[in-house]
Write an enzyme that holds these catalytic residues in place. Sequence first.
Site, PDB file in Angstrom:
ATOM      1  N   ASP A 121      66.394 127.699 109.856  1.00  0.00           N
ATOM      2  CA  ASP A 121      67.024 128.517 110.895  1.00  0.00           C
ATOM      3  C   ASP A 121      67.177 127.736 112.204  1.00  0.00           C
ATOM      4  O   ASP A 121      66.285 127.718 113.060  1.00  0.00           O
ATOM      5  CB  ASP A 121      66.191 129.774 111.141  1.00  0.00           C
ATOM      6  CG  ASP A 121      66.124 130.663 109.908  1.00  0.00           C
ATOM      7  OD1 ASP A 121      66.927 130.447 108.987  1.00  0.00           O
ATOM      8  OD2 ASP A 121      65.262 131.557 109.868  1.00  0.00           O
ATOM      9  N   ASP A 167      64.977 131.332  99.214  1.00  0.00           N
ATOM     10  CA  ASP A 167      64.510 131.410 100.594  1.00  0.00           C
ATOM     11  C   ASP A 167      63.005 131.668 100.635  1.00  0.00           C
ATOM     12  O   ASP A 167      62.398 132.089  99.653  1.00  0.00           O
ATOM     13  CB  ASP A 167      65.265 132.538 101.299  1.00  0.00           C
ATOM     14  CG  ASP A 167      65.361 132.350 102.800  1.00  0.00           C
ATOM     15  OD1 ASP A 167      64.759 131.398 103.326  1.00  0.00           O
ATOM     16  OD2 ASP A 167      66.054 133.146 103.458  1.00  0.00           O
ATOM     17  N   GLU A 192      57.021 130.133 102.569  1.00  0.00           N
ATOM     18  CA  GLU A 192      56.117 129.497 103.533  1.00  0.00           C
ATOM     19  C   GLU A 192      55.006 130.440 104.004  1.00  0.00           C
ATOM     20  O   GLU A 192      53.910 129.993 104.343  1.00  0.00           O
ATOM     21  CB  GLU A 192      56.887 129.039 104.781  1.00  0.00           C
ATOM     22  CG  GLU A 192      58.107 128.196 104.503  1.00  0.00           C
ATOM     23  CD  GLU A 192      59.369 129.055 104.409  1.00  0.00           C
ATOM     24  OE1 GLU A 192      60.448 128.461 104.231  1.00  0.00           O
ATOM     25  OE2 GLU A 192      59.272 130.299 104.523  1.00  0.00           O
TER      26      GLU A 192
END
Length: 775
Positions: A481, A415, A418
């Site tokens: 998401d 995950d 970014e």
Amino acid sequence: MKFTDGHWRVREGIKIHYPCILWDYEIKEKEIVVYAPSSFVKNRGETLYGPLFEIHFSSPFPNIIEVISYHFKGVIEKGPEFEINRDKKYKPEILDEEDFLILKSGNLKVKINKKGTFQYTFYWKDKKLTSSGHKHMAYAIDENKKTYTIESLDLGVGELVYGLGERFGPFIKNGQTVEMWNADAGTVSDQTYKNIPFYVTNRDYGVFVNHPEKVSFEIATEHVERVQFSVPGERINYFLIGGENLKEVLENYTLLTGRPHLPPSWSFGLWLTTSFITNYDEKTVTSFIEGMKERNIPLHVFHFDCFWMREYHWVNFEWDDRVFPNPEEMLKRLKEKGLKICVWINPYIAQRSKLFEEGKEKGYLLKKPDGSIWQTDDWQPGMGIVDFTNPSARAWYSNYLKKLIKMGVDVFKTDFGERIPTDVVYYDGSDPEKMHNFYTYLYNKTVFETLKEELGEENAMVFARSATAGSQKFPVHWGGDCLSTYESMAETLRGGLSLGLCGFGFWSHDIAGFDSSATPDLYKRWVAFGLLSSHSRLHGNHDYKVPWVYDEEAVDVLRFFVNLKCNLMPYLYAKAIEAVEKGIPMLRAMVLEFEEDPTCHFLDREYMLGDSLLVAPIFSETGEVEYYLPNVGVWTNLLTGEKKDGGKWYKEKFDYFSLPLMARPGSIIPMGENKEKPDYDYANNVILYVFEPQEGKKIYCEVYNQERKVDLKVNLIKEKNIIKINVEKDSEKPYSILLFNINEAKNITGGKIERTEKGIKIVPEKKIKEITIEL
């Protein structure tokens, strides 16, 4: 970024220069170098001032042309750079003609005007693709003395632009400004986790801008007749990539930037997670797994999300002993149930993690210019970020992963990656602006190579959110998401279609949406979409995603589509191998398969799963769906057997156990015997479903084994009332052929006929190599 103010003016504060004429050139062994002043030189005195553009044309492979434009070449170029493949032995053909310089690369060529206004044009054979003319390429300086290098390529009438990463806005990029800057922003905005500076058009070419830093695209915006792209600095580097069709363009692009690794076959099954902020322990986890088993829902991967580690300690790679007192024994028990295990990680080290001090002391975390550790409270309090440019930091991070692998973990959900700051100093001196997007490449490469080293090449994969160009080599990627709405389900699909057109072969998404609660209706519709994607994961934020929390019908729907996907694995695995060998994604935009049908150029609510199955997810509480079938013959619904003419739109209503899952005419879809798991012997008792064989057109099918070798290959052709089937086999495994919706046959040689509700089933004789059926 925009530099002009309409056609005539330049924006206030901007000074801009354009190459005006070709003044001089050099022909080298493998490249053409041209020199173009920024004014129309009338006498020698006018050569005293610049800029003078130096533009290089070369080719790393056939059908790919590289262009580099320099202003100042003395600038220190800090890394990182994308990992680009090149054939060092390849030499393009170069011609010096009276009016043009020409570089030929396979069927692709660029013609550079030697006379008149500066211009160069790209051709595929003799068909013009695009060109850069007067006031296309440019060099600009803003009021703060920041410099930019710019290129603009023409768009033809009706030309449409696609790609540029996993973008959730309009599928067709015309009219958009797109910035290459990775962001953790969900799926509801123009920001994305996966920015890829590569686009394709329906004119059968692609453009890859070879810059990991922020690239700004103006797609039919600043100049409505062009795609403009610009980068900060003194040079711009891009590749023009050609092909006979869009598939060949992707094949050439992934030859340049890398092709996907093949995920293990078990990964194509159903994944279930604990969800994010839910409360869970071994008892809860076991209840989910046993609940799936009691309801006969095949489950293949179980994922532990963030809270497998203790809060405020992410990441320390240690199980929270309050809820998992003996993780080794727990994992052993779960794996005895036939499950693979995934755990969540990210590249951030919270201040309270036991790894923080160690990382700080050894220089493994990103630093500020003053030498202190860069820290933030945004996500984990006081967290630092691992510096993956440091080989020792990579080994340090990898060693903790290895301990988990030895404990029984099979795959990591990688995950984040970014939120990478630019006010930092890297161990290897990398440019932090370039590293912002590129960071995810090093992060996922580190994790992927660790798994490859520990578990072998055949079992290596990650489940990643962030990406940049080249990240397709480290699958699988998921869409981030999304919300629990039909609108978000549709935007998720648009993201997957755009990413696939950037060479990403494998893609997943959070079934029923990550954020907010899904209705039972949405859950069941998204299940169908999710199980008809390359990878399928039930995941959410604060809700458990097991089907019985919605309603009992959801249990039956999930079971139905998991069984269907397992049955489809002989077909899906063959398409996965195609993604690996050619860079063609499993989930394909309609334009990728049906360029000759102009309606397909605009479609973004349906897709092809491989080349033979059309899927139209249902985005409506009413169960209604409007979908289009390309004009290639008669299509057949794989689930209902209903036939539909191509070249038409349909509006229909479906229950939860069906949707438009249409078999392409002239295709063979192998269906496996096992509906319980994705990893089995695909050739054993496989049934080859044959749909609408077309006169004189040969169709074929390959069934692979787990070693990626062809176990069974069938070629079929229909000529008048005769169907001829040639068979190549490497084993004695039984198989059969089902001629879907064909109910009568006069004679057969090489096998026997069984009549079924779906059509004629042919059971071949042992070791037979040719079967003939007279209809």
